[in-house]
Write a protein that holds these residues in place. Structure first.
Motif, PDB file in Angstrom:
ATOM      1  N   GLY A  41      -0.436  -7.778  -7.191  1.00 53.48           N
ATOM      2  CA  GLY A  41       0.192  -6.355  -7.570  1.00 53.48           C
ATOM      3  C   GLY A  41       0.082  -5.329  -6.534  1.00 53.48           C
ATOM      4  O   GLY A  41      -1.001  -5.651  -5.703  1.00 53.48           O
ATOM      5  N   THR A  42       0.818  -4.338  -6.605  1.00 51.78           N
ATOM      6  CA  THR A  42       0.581  -3.183  -5.845  1.00 51.78           C
ATOM      7  C   THR A  42      -0.382  -2.260  -6.463  1.00 51.78           C
ATOM      8  O   THR A  42      -0.764  -2.251  -7.626  1.00 51.78           O
ATOM      9  N   THR A  43      -1.142  -1.254  -5.822  1.00 52.01           N
ATOM     10  CA  THR A  43      -2.147  -0.300  -6.332  1.00 52.01           C
ATOM     11  C   THR A  43      -1.541   0.886  -5.766  1.00 52.01           C
ATOM     12  O   THR A  43      -1.335   1.249  -4.724  1.00 52.01           O
ATOM     13  N   SER A  44      -0.937   1.838  -6.768  1.00 48.16           N
ATOM     14  CA  SER A  44      -0.494   3.097  -6.310  1.00 48.16           C
ATOM     15  C   SER A  44      -1.237   3.914  -5.660  1.00 48.16           C
ATOM     16  O   SER A  44      -0.761   4.545  -4.691  1.00 48.16           O
ATOM     17  N   TRP A  45      -2.405   3.753  -6.124  1.00 48.64           N
ATOM     18  CA  TRP A  45      -3.367   4.662  -5.133  1.00 48.64           C
ATOM     19  C   TRP A  45      -3.576   4.367  -3.810  1.00 48.64           C
ATOM     20  O   TRP A  45      -3.479   5.079  -2.787  1.00 48.64           O
ATOM     21  N   GLY A  46      -3.622   2.998  -3.660  1.00 45.81           N
ATOM     22  CA  GLY A  46      -3.661   2.385  -2.308  1.00 45.81           C
ATOM     23  C   GLY A  46      -2.524   2.730  -1.635  1.00 45.81           C
ATOM     24  O   GLY A  46      -2.516   3.050  -0.020  1.00 45.81           O
ATOM     25  N   VAL A  47      -1.271   2.382  -1.964  1.00 47.79           N
ATOM     26  CA  VAL A  47       0.028   2.663  -1.214  1.00 47.79           C
ATOM     27  C   VAL A  47       0.142   3.981  -0.996  1.00 47.79           C
ATOM     28  O   VAL A  47       0.371   4.358   0.117  1.00 47.79           O
ATOM     29  N   ALA A  48      -0.293   5.020  -1.952  1.00 52.15           N
ATOM     30  CA  ALA A  48      -0.169   6.507  -1.628  1.00 52.15           C
ATOM     31  C   ALA A  48      -0.948   6.913  -0.353  1.00 52.15           C
ATOM     32  O   ALA A  48      -0.604   7.567   0.720  1.00 52.15           O
ATOM     33  N   ASN A  49      -2.163   6.298  -0.189  1.00 52.81           N
ATOM     34  CA  ASN A  49      -2.994   6.406   0.801  1.00 52.81           C
ATOM     35  C   ASN A  49      -2.349   6.199   2.230  1.00 52.81           C
ATOM     36  O   ASN A  49      -2.700   6.740   3.270  1.00 52.81           O
ATOM     37  N   THR A  50      -1.926   4.727   2.033  1.00 51.85           N
ATOM     38  CA  THR A  50      -1.528   4.204   3.159  1.00 51.85           C
ATOM     39  C   THR A  50      -0.440   5.211   3.825  1.00 51.85           C
ATOM     40  O   THR A  50      -0.218   4.990   5.092  1.00 51.85           O
ATOM     41  N   LEU A  51       0.245   5.785   3.044  1.00 56.62           N
ATOM     42  CA  LEU A  51       1.691   6.578   3.439  1.00 56.62           C
ATOM     43  C   LEU A  51       1.233   7.954   3.595  1.00 56.62           C
ATOM     44  O   LEU A  51       2.112   8.856   3.976  1.00 56.62           O
ATOM     45  N   GLY A  52      -0.270   8.388   3.397  1.00 62.49           N
ATOM     46  CA  GLY A  52      -0.510   9.702   3.863  1.00 62.49           C
ATOM     47  C   GLY A  52      -0.316  10.525   2.771  1.00 62.49           C
ATOM     48  O   GLY A  52      -0.234  11.729   2.856  1.00 62.49           O
TER      49      GLY A  52
END
Length: 265
Positions: A41-52
Motif C-alpha cells: 500500500g502507499t502511505t499518504s504521510w510518507g508520500v507527502a514527506n517524499t515530495l516535500g
C-alpha cells in the motif's frame, strides 16, 4: 478482471492476517516486494514527506497518480493506493479519481471520512453517498471487486469512538465498501467488538502499542498496515546518521546496516 484485484481480495479471506507493507516511493516499494510482502500500500504521510509536503492532500492528485503508476508498473504484487479523502469534495469527482487509480492496475484504495479543509469528520450520510458513487462507477467500468477500504477516523477524533465506529463501519460496508480501516483502534476489547459487529475484513494500523500481528490475528483482524511507521523510521535513520557524520567527522556509521541483498533492474 485485473488479476491483482482477485488476489488482493483473497488475501483478506485467508486465516493468516495480511501484513501490508506501506511504501512512499518506488524504491521502498521494490524493497518491500523483494522482502516478501504479498501486497503493498502507499502511505499518504510518507508520500507527502517524499515530495516535500505535509500530509493532508497537500500534493496534487496528478502527483499521486504519477507515483502510483510507477509503483504499480514495477512490482508484481497487488498495490492499494491511499487517496486520503479522494482529492475532491464532490462524490462524482471523487469516484472519477478512484477510477483513474483502478485504470492504472491498482487492486484497491483507502478512502477516509476525515475532512481535509476543515476539522472533524464527514457526516455518515455524506460519506456513504461517496462510497456508493465510487462502487457504482467502478462496477459500471468492470472493476466489480476492486477493494474499497473505508477508513474511519473515529478513534483519531472522538473521545468515545466505539459506537460511532460500529455505526459508520456497517453503513460504509452497506454502501459498497469492501473492508473497514480503523487507525487508532488498539484495545483488544474494542477490536473484538468491531470484529463481531462488522461482517467485513477489519484493518488496523501499527502503533507503538500495537505491533504483534499474530495477536491481532487471534482477535479477528484481517489486515495490518505499517502505515507511516517505516517511512518515519527511515527518516529518523537518515537524521541520526547525518548528525553522527557531522559531529564525528566519520562515515563509519553508514556501513552498519547497508548491505543490499540484490541490485534492482
Amino acid at each position: 478482471m485485473n488479476k491483482h484485484i482477485a488476489a488482493f481480495n483473497a488475501l483478506h479471506q485467508q486465516e493468516e492476517a495480511l501484513c501490508l507493507g506501506n511504501a512512499w516511493d518506488l524504491l521502498s516499494a521494490l524493497v518491500l516486494e523483494q522482502s516478501g510482502f504479498k501486497a503493498i500500500g502507499t502511505t499518504s504521510w510518507g508520500v507527502a514527506n517524499t515530495l516535500g509536503y505535509k500530509d493532508g492532500e497537500k500534493i496534487s492528485f496528478d502527483e499521486l497518480l504519477t507515483l502510483a503508476k510507477k509503483i504499480i508498473s514495477n512490482v508484481s504484487v497487488p498495490v492499494t493506493v491511499d487517496i486520503e479523502a479522494g482529492f475532491a469534495t464532490d462524490a462524482a469527482a471523487i469516484a472519477g479519481n478512484v477510477l483513474k487509480i483502478a485504470e492504472l492496475g491498482a487492486a484497491g484504495i483507502n478512502i477516509e471520512d476525515s475532512l481535509k479543509h476543515e476539522g472533524g469528520l464527514q457526516t455518515q450520510a455524506a460519506h456513504c453517498h461517496v462510497l456508493e458513487k465510487i462502487r457504482l462507477t467502478l462496477d459500471s467500468k468492470g472493476y466489480q471487486h476492486f477493494f474499497i477500504n473505508a477508513r474511519t477516523d473515529t478513534y483519531l477524533q472522538l473521545e468515545q469512538p466505539l459506537a460511532q465506529t460500529i455505526s459508520r463501519g456497517q453503513a460504509y460496508i452497506d454502501s459498497g465498501a469492501s473492508g473497514l480501516f480503523v487507525p487508532g483502534l488498539s484495545q483488544a476489547e474494542d477490536i473484538r467488538a468491531v470484529v463481531a459487529a462488522i461482517k467485513a475484513p477489519l484493518n488496523v494500523m501499527s502503533l507503538p502499542n500495537l505491533t504483534d500481528v499474530e495477536v491481532l490475528q487471534q482477535l479477528g483482524v484481517k489486515r495490518f498496515s505499517i502505515g507511516n511507521a517505516l517511512s518515519d523510521a527511515a527518516i529518523a535513520f537518515i537524521e541520526s546518521q547525518a548528525d553522527r557524520l557531522l559531529t564525528q567527522k566519520n562515515s563509519a556509521g553508514l556501513y552498519d546496516h547497508c548491505e543490499v541483498k540484490t541490485a534492482f533492474k
